[in-house]
Design a protein around this motif. Structure first.
Motif, short mmCIF file in Angstrom:
data_model
loop_
_atom_site.label_atom_id
_atom_site.label_comp_id
_atom_site.label_asym_id
_atom_site.label_seq_id
_atom_site.Cartn_x
_atom_site.Cartn_y
_atom_site.Cartn_z
N SER A 33 0.82 -1.20 0.00
CA SER A 33 0.00 0.00 0.00
C SER A 33 0.86 1.25 0.00
O SER A 33 1.96 1.28 0.57
CB SER A 33 -0.93 0.02 1.23
N PHE A 34 0.31 2.28 -0.63
CA PHE A 34 0.90 3.61 -0.62
C PHE A 34 -0.18 4.58 -0.15
O PHE A 34 -1.26 4.64 -0.74
CB PHE A 34 1.41 4.00 -2.00
N ALA A 35 0.08 5.31 0.94
CA ALA A 35 -0.96 6.13 1.56
C ALA A 35 -0.52 7.57 1.71
O ALA A 35 0.66 7.87 1.93
CB ALA A 35 -1.34 5.56 2.93
N PHE A 36 -1.50 8.46 1.61
CA PHE A 36 -1.34 9.89 1.89
C PHE A 36 -2.45 10.26 2.86
O PHE A 36 -3.63 10.10 2.55
CB PHE A 36 -1.43 10.70 0.60
N SER A 37 -2.09 10.75 4.06
CA SER A 37 -3.10 10.94 5.10
C SER A 37 -2.61 11.90 6.17
O SER A 37 -1.43 12.28 6.18
CB SER A 37 -3.45 9.59 5.74
N ASN A 38 -3.52 12.28 7.08
CA ASN A 38 -3.12 13.06 8.25
C ASN A 38 -3.66 12.44 9.54
O ASN A 38 -3.81 13.14 10.55
CB ASN A 38 -3.55 14.52 8.12
N PHE A 39 -3.93 11.11 9.54
CA PHE A 39 -4.27 10.42 10.79
C PHE A 39 -3.99 8.93 10.64
O PHE A 39 -3.91 8.40 9.53
CB PHE A 39 -5.72 10.68 11.19
N ASP A 40 -3.85 8.27 11.81
CA ASP A 40 -3.61 6.83 11.81
C ASP A 40 -4.41 6.16 12.91
O ASP A 40 -5.42 6.71 13.37
CB ASP A 40 -2.12 6.51 11.89
N VAL A 41 -3.96 5.01 13.39
CA VAL A 41 -4.72 4.22 14.36
C VAL A 41 -4.97 4.98 15.65
O VAL A 41 -6.03 4.89 16.25
CB VAL A 41 -3.98 2.90 14.65
N GLN A 92 3.16 7.19 3.28
CA GLN A 92 3.50 5.93 3.93
C GLN A 92 3.51 4.79 2.92
O GLN A 92 2.63 4.69 2.07
CB GLN A 92 2.48 5.63 5.03
N ILE A 93 4.52 3.93 3.04
CA ILE A 93 4.61 2.70 2.25
C ILE A 93 4.49 1.53 3.23
O ILE A 93 5.24 1.45 4.20
CB ILE A 93 5.94 2.62 1.48
N GLU A 94 3.54 0.62 2.96
CA GLU A 94 3.27 -0.48 3.89
C GLU A 94 3.16 -1.80 3.13
O GLU A 94 2.68 -1.85 2.00
CB GLU A 94 1.96 -0.22 4.64
N THR A 95 3.61 -2.87 3.78
CA THR A 95 3.47 -4.22 3.25
C THR A 95 2.85 -5.12 4.31
O THR A 95 3.26 -5.08 5.47
CB THR A 95 4.83 -4.79 2.82
N VAL A 96 1.86 -5.92 3.89
CA VAL A 96 1.23 -6.90 4.77
C VAL A 96 1.45 -8.28 4.17
O VAL A 96 1.19 -8.49 2.98
CB VAL A 96 -0.28 -6.62 4.93
N GLN A 97 1.90 -9.22 4.99
CA GLN A 97 2.19 -10.58 4.53
C GLN A 97 1.46 -11.59 5.40
O GLN A 97 1.61 -11.59 6.62
CB GLN A 97 3.70 -10.85 4.59
N ALA A 98 0.63 -12.45 4.78
CA ALA A 98 -0.01 -13.54 5.52
C ALA A 98 1.02 -14.61 5.80
O ALA A 98 1.81 -14.99 4.93
CB ALA A 98 -1.17 -14.10 4.72
N LEU A 99 1.02 -15.12 7.05
CA LEU A 99 2.00 -16.13 7.46
C LEU A 99 1.31 -17.12 8.38
O LEU A 99 0.95 -16.76 9.50
CB LEU A 99 3.18 -15.46 8.17
N ASP A 100 1.09 -18.35 7.89
CA ASP A 100 0.33 -19.33 8.65
C ASP A 100 -1.03 -18.73 9.03
O ASP A 100 -1.78 -18.31 8.18
CB ASP A 100 1.10 -19.82 9.87
N ASN A 101 -1.32 -18.64 10.34
CA ASN A 101 -2.60 -18.12 10.78
C ASN A 101 -2.53 -16.69 11.28
O ASN A 101 -3.42 -16.22 12.00
CB ASN A 101 -3.17 -19.01 11.90
N CYS A 102 -1.49 -15.97 10.92
CA CYS A 102 -1.39 -14.58 11.34
C CYS A 102 -0.94 -13.73 10.17
O CYS A 102 -0.67 -14.23 9.07
CB CYS A 102 -0.44 -14.43 12.52
N ARG A 103 -0.87 -12.44 10.39
CA ARG A 103 -0.39 -11.51 9.37
C ARG A 103 0.71 -10.66 9.99
O ARG A 103 0.63 -10.23 11.14
CB ARG A 103 -1.51 -10.62 8.85
N VAL A 104 1.73 -10.40 9.20
CA VAL A 104 2.84 -9.54 9.61
C VAL A 104 2.81 -8.29 8.73
O VAL A 104 2.55 -8.38 7.53
CB VAL A 104 4.19 -10.26 9.46
N PHE A 105 3.03 -7.14 9.31
CA PHE A 105 3.01 -5.91 8.54
C PHE A 105 4.16 -5.00 8.96
O PHE A 105 4.70 -5.10 10.06
CB PHE A 105 1.67 -5.18 8.70
#
Length: 245
Positions: free
Chosen positions: A185-193, A205-218
């Motif tokens: 993902s590539f994001a342009f924003s002025n707020f987060d979690v 922001q540049i983000e990568t999410v990877q599924a791994l077994d039964n969880c996700r790593v980001f």
């Protein structure tokens, strides 16, 4: 370099969590943990640890979260949040209401209560184009109401103090490779979690999410500026894990 040491400590913590993912069973709700290193222009570096829990009820998703930040060996902030997010309506949209309590222990110590209302939409405008079908767009609009005070309760939210209204926006371009359980993902924003930022201090922001077994790593890298994109304000380095429960 303290920043490098902190980043490798973050990486080690997350890799330890990843090793436990294979033992987790599939579940609807999720626990999210992420440490984050913030390199700031006018303040010492900040190392923050955040934990979130998503509970998927029949009508909405309820998110509980807390965060603590350490700078120069001392607690610099601690925050908690409660957020309600509706189920999708009109196929593409969700609405949410967030209550956030922030306690800042820097030289300008403040206790903030923040209310955020937002509307989020997810779209697949390119799904009929073979060359672009893996692209999607997320957009969000909202309003932040921040009540700032140097007194009052550090635990309970309140509406005393100065009120600041801030429009919020987010635009995200997502790419999902066909053969991999990934999202880039590539994001342009002025707020987060947790944080709403002033309109003149947004981020890319540049983000990568990877599924791994039964969880996700980001993981993500975020560049935030002040007034002009050439005026560096802060750099954020984050690696996290999402585990179903």
């Amino acid at each position: 370099m303290p920043t490098v040491r902190n980043f490798f400590a973050i990486l080690l913590t997350v890799m330890t969590s990843i090793n436990a993912c294979a033992e987790e069973r599939d579940g609807v709700n999720e626990f999210i943990f992420y440490p984050r290193e913030v390199i700031r222009k006018n303040s010492p570096d900040l190392l923050a640890f955040a934990g979130l829990y998503n509970y998927h009820a029949s009508l909405a998703t309820i998110q509980f979260g807390a965060r603590i930040g350490v700078s120069e060996g001392n607690v610099a902030q601690w925050d908690y949040k409660l957020e309600l997010t509706s189920k999708s309506f009109m196929d593409n949209y969700k609405a949410s209401l967030r209550l956030l309590k922030k306690n800042n222990y820097t030289s300008n110590s403040t206790r903030d209560t923040i209310l955020i209302e937002r509307l989020a939409g997810s779209f697949d405008p390119f799904k009929k184009l073979d060359s672009l079908e893996r692209l999607s767009i997320d957009s969000e609009l909202g309003l932040s109401q921040t009540f700032s005070s140097t007194a009052g309760s550090a635990i309970l939210p309140g509406t005393s103090g100065n009120l600041t209204l801030t429009p919020l926006f987010a635009l995200r371009l997502n790419y999902r490779p066909d053969s991999l359980q990934q999202t880039h993902s590539f994001a342009f924003s002025n707020f987060d979690v947790f944080d709403p930022y002033p309109m003149n201090q947004p981020f890319l922001q540049i983000e990568t999410v990877q599924a791994l077994d039964n969880c996700r790593v980001f993981g993500y890298i975020r560049y935030r500026w002040d007034n002009s994109i050439s005026q560096f304000y802060a750099l954020y380095l984050t690696i996290g894990v999402e585990i179903p429960y």
